[in-house]
Scaffold this motif. Structure first.
Motif, PDB file in Angstrom:
ATOM      1  N   ARG A  47       0.827  -1.214   0.000  1.00 42.72           N
ATOM      2  CA  ARG A  47       0.000   0.000   0.000  1.00 42.72           C
ATOM      3  C   ARG A  47       0.856   1.258   0.000  1.00 42.72           C
ATOM      4  N   ALA A  50       1.709   1.633  -3.570  1.00 46.89           N
ATOM      5  CA  ALA A  50       0.556   2.135  -4.322  1.00 46.89           C
ATOM      6  C   ALA A  50       0.279   3.606  -4.038  1.00 46.89           C
ATOM      7  N   GLY A  51       0.751   4.082  -2.876  1.00 51.42           N
ATOM      8  CA  GLY A  51       0.451   5.455  -2.501  1.00 51.42           C
ATOM      9  C   GLY A  51      -0.792   5.575  -1.653  1.00 51.42           C
ATOM     10  N   LEU A  52      -1.319   4.432  -1.190  1.00 56.30           N
ATOM     11  CA  LEU A  52      -2.518   4.467  -0.360  1.00 56.30           C
ATOM     12  C   LEU A  52      -2.162   4.699   1.103  1.00 56.30           C
ATOM     13  N   PRO A  72      -1.549   8.388  -5.510  1.00 56.31           N
ATOM     14  CA  PRO A  72      -1.589   7.174  -6.342  1.00 56.31           C
ATOM     15  C   PRO A  72      -1.766   7.490  -7.820  1.00 56.31           C
ATOM     16  N   ARG A  73      -2.568   8.497  -8.130  1.00 61.48           N
ATOM     17  CA  ARG A  73      -2.882   8.727  -9.539  1.00 61.48           C
ATOM     18  C   ARG A  73      -1.663   9.177 -10.338  1.00 61.48           C
ATOM     19  N   MET A  79      -3.773  -1.874  -9.251  1.00 61.04           N
ATOM     20  CA  MET A  79      -3.753  -2.744  -8.083  1.00 61.04           C
ATOM     21  C   MET A  79      -4.966  -3.661  -8.122  1.00 61.04           C
ATOM     22  N   PHE A  81      -7.164  -5.939  -5.617  1.00 62.83           N
ATOM     23  CA  PHE A  81      -7.358  -6.084  -4.180  1.00 62.83           C
ATOM     24  C   PHE A  81      -7.889  -7.474  -3.841  1.00 62.83           C
ATOM     25  N   ALA A  85     -12.715  -5.132  -4.836  1.00 63.55           N
ATOM     26  CA  ALA A  85     -12.941  -3.687  -4.860  1.00 63.55           C
ATOM     27  C   ALA A  85     -13.535  -3.195  -6.168  1.00 63.55           C
TER      28      ALA A  85
END
Ligand SMILES: Nc1ncnc2c1ncn2[C@@H]1O[C@H](COP(=O)(O)OP(=O)(O)O)[C@@H](O)[C@H]1O
Ligand SMILES: [Mg+2]
Lengths: 365, 298
Positions: A47, A50-52, A72-73, A79, A81, A85
């Motif tokens: 995560r 991913a930048g989450l 994230p963008r 990703m 999940f 999701a």
């Protein structure tokens, strides 16, 4: 297409540190699997990539660029999940085309890309359904389709198969492998299932309690585990690991039973050293029923009493009693054994492992 | 003794049927009947003269009724929209709170615990032109040196009533939307972020479709409420000044009790109920559609 580098990457939740400065270089187009028991920080690491989750320390680079503070963008990843999701209010088609729509592409540009991905994943007939009208395996494929359509630099998977039944899981595993061969992207794949990691990955990263325990190819981690933990984690059924002490060039187990010290560890231990002896089930078999391990075989024969057997058809797992503990062995070309029976077993000591009991590190060079 | 015995289910339901009949059905039928008579409280005998649809014809051609009707629809529309926006904002703020969320939720419900009568008095005081908080504040801040006649000017009074309505009921939206936000799975939002959405796009394409049904539930509940708006208006302006804040229900009550024209008032009430039903059906349909959209399992 991109490399991913973790440099002293740290994650803290308040005062609690859950990832302790890990280093990892993922090559372009490499398939990397992160494995480890539940709670060891795999998802947290993924995560962060991913930048989450914000990075608490160290650097995260994608394609050589530091992305610690990018949302994230701005990272161009996809990703998949564990829970899939999917967007519940969108059809499969809309789910798969969503990222392209957000990227500003026109419907007529999106349609062929979605259809192409749907064909790859055998989803064409489901394109107008909603996620609630799909089975688990189908949802899983949609989640993968959504990732493929993005054509990302890096694919991230967080236990994508763990909600599927065993049969479907095996099927999807093959699909994922084919997919990677086709799309040639960098993949970081989190799983707690070592079979998935072994079968899919170019290299496996074994994590434990927020540290990386070992990084290596599937052969590496299976044949040359760097620690007791890795030895016990990789392989099914797990390696027999029993505590012993080095006395007079022999291994003395806690109940006094003895085994000769494997030849290649002779110079690596000192008398009185406390060690853990490790032997894979493949290397403990009733005489005449094992894998022949060649000229250098260092086989020790010993009569053992059978406690229990698990016939699997082409082989039988044999649980026997030695050194006051239960050892599991693998019997090829099996014949019927009855519990309580005593028969000669071979310990193939050329394949044995020895770990320092205190540090848990391997004692081989 | 032999003979006809009512079936058991009917017997078992009988008490409930009797109670319902006594408190709901009979008054309903009676009032419907009286809307076809020129019934006046002062002339009981008039209850027995049937005049057909004359009451209905009369109100449907009455400009005063239509003004109140239009004003009610306006109040309904503005109040529901503003409440919805504010409630959404509140809910999203509270959802973000990592600490003290339970306390915030409780505080958020406070306005709902006040009786509408109290809310009316409270805002009557707040908007009072001499001693009210609003005017005092405006004057102390030097924004104006005059006493603004909040409850005396027609549009200002309407505005004041709106504020009171919104204050007392925004929490209905906030609570329901918050429930939606809390029930919402977090992964689709994360998926959207990875898929390239800005925070606004995430809200627009993922969060909003999910909480829409909850907003429609609040709309349905509140449309019934506002269409029945009476207490707050009664206390704050009583439909005045000069009927400039008259709503359907203040008009009905004035016609029924001040003018004692019960038959006419009942006819108005039935038209007003029709309005409520229309709004409710409208929102209920929206709700059903939104629910299928997100494949809700409730
Ligand atoms: N939001 C959070 N707040 C506090 N601790 C967390 C949070 N998320 C995960 N953790 C902790 O971090 C550790 C690693 O979690 P995770 O990465 O999810 O493990 P896994 O390897 O099973 O995916 C766990 O001990 C977990 O309790
Ligand atoms: Mg996890």
């Amino acid at each position: 297409m991109a490399t991913v580098s973790l440099e002293k990457l740290v994650k803290r939740y308040g005062a609690l540190e859950v990832v302790h400065g890990i280093d990892l270089e993922v090559a372009d187009r490499e398939f990397i699997a992160l494995v480890g028991p539940s709670g060891c920080g795999k998802s947290t690491t993924l995560r962060m990539i991913a930048g989450l989750e914000p990075v608490s320390g160290g650097n995260l680079k994608i394609g050589g660029r530091i992305v610690n503070d990018l949302p994230p963008r701005a990272r161009n990843l996809a990703m998949v999940f564990q829970s899939y999701a999917l967007y519940p209010h969108m059809t499969v088609r809309e789910n798969m085309g969503f990222s392209l729509k957000i990227a500003g592409q026109k419907p007529e540009e999106i349609a062929p890309q979605v259809e192409e991905a749907a064909k790859t994943l055998d989803l064409t007939h489901l394109l107008d359904r909603r996620p609630s009208q799909l089975s688990g395996g189908q949802r899983q494929r949609v989640a993968m389709g959504r990732a493929i359509v993005r054509n990302p630099d890096v694919f991230l998977f967080d236990e994508p198969l763990s909600n599927l039944d065993a049969k479907l899981r095996t099927q999807m595993r093959v699909e994922i492998k084919k997919l990677h061969a086709k799309v040639q992207s960098t993949v970081i794949y989190v799983t707690h299932d070592q079979v998935e990691a072994m079968t899919l990955a170019d290299r496996i990263v074994i994590m434990r309690d927020g540290y990386i325990e070992q990084v290596g190819t599937p052969e590496d981690v299976f044949q040359r585990p760097q620690s007791k933990f890795v030895a016990g984690f990789i392989g099914s059924p797990p390696m027999n690991l029993k505590d012993a002490e080095v006395v007079d060039g022999q291994l003395v187990f806690t109940n006094g039973d003895r085994l000769p010290l494997p030849a290649r560890f002779k110079d690596r231990v000192t008398a009185g050293q406390k060690v853990t002896f490790g032997l894979r089930p493949d290397d403990l078999y009733p005489a005449g029923h094992g894998i022949h391990s060649g000229e250098d075989a260092d086989v020790h024969k010993q009569d053992l009493r059978v406690i229990l057997t698990e016939p699997l058809g082409n082989e039988t797992l044999v649980f026997s009693d030695f050194a006051g503990a239960e050892w599991v062995g693998r019997m090829l070309n099996p014949r019927r054994l009855s519990p309580g029976e005593t028969l000669p077993f071979c310990f193939d000591l050329s394949q044995a492992h020895l770990f320092d009991r205190e540090s848990g590190r391997t004692l081989r060079g | 003794m032999k003979g006809w015995r009512p079936p058991a289910p009917f017997l078992l339901l009988l008490p409930a049927i009797l109670v319902l009949a006594a408190v709901v059905i009979i008054p309903l039928i009676l009032s419907l009947y009286s809307s076809f008579t020129p019934f006046r409280l002062t002339q009981p005998a008039s209850l027995f003269t049937l005049i057909g649809f004359r009451n209905y014809v009369r109100i449907l051609t009455d400009i005063e009724f239509w003004t109140a009707f239009g004003r009610t629809v306006l109040l309904l529309t503005v109040a529901l929209n503003v409440e919805m926006l504010l409630g959404l904002g509140l809910a999203m703020l509270v959802e973000k709170a990592t600490r003290g969320q339970r306390l915030l939720r409780t505080i958020m419900m406070f306005p709902m615990m006040f009786s509408p009568i109290l809310v009316g008095f409270q805002f009557k005081f707040i908007f009072n032109d001499n001693i009210g908080l609003v005017n005092n504040a405006l004057q102390s801040l030097g924004l104006t040196d005059q006493a603004i006649p909040w409850l005396i000017d027609g549009s200002l009074a309407f505005f004041a009533i709106l504020v009171a309505e919104i204050w007392s009921s925004t929490s209905v939206f906030a609570i329901l939307i918050l429930a939606g936000l809390l029930a919402m799975p977090k992964e689709p939002i994360e998926a959207a972020r990875v898929d390239g959405c800005t925070p606004w796009q995430t809200f627009r394409y993922v969060t909003w479709p999910f909480i829409m049904p909850f907003a429609y539930i609040a709309m349905t509940i509140r449309s019934l409420d506002v269409a029945r708006a009476y207490d707050i208006v009664k206390i704050m302006t009583d439909g005045g000044p000069a009927k400039r804040t008259e709503l359907l229900w203040t008009l009905v009550s004035r016609t029924a009790y001040a003018d004692a024209r019960m038959g006419l008032a009942n006819a108005m009430a039935y038209v007003a109920i029709l309005l409520s039903i229309l709004f409710t059906v409208y929102f209920y349909r929206k709700l059903a559609a939104a629910r299928t959209q997100i494949a809700a399992e409730w």
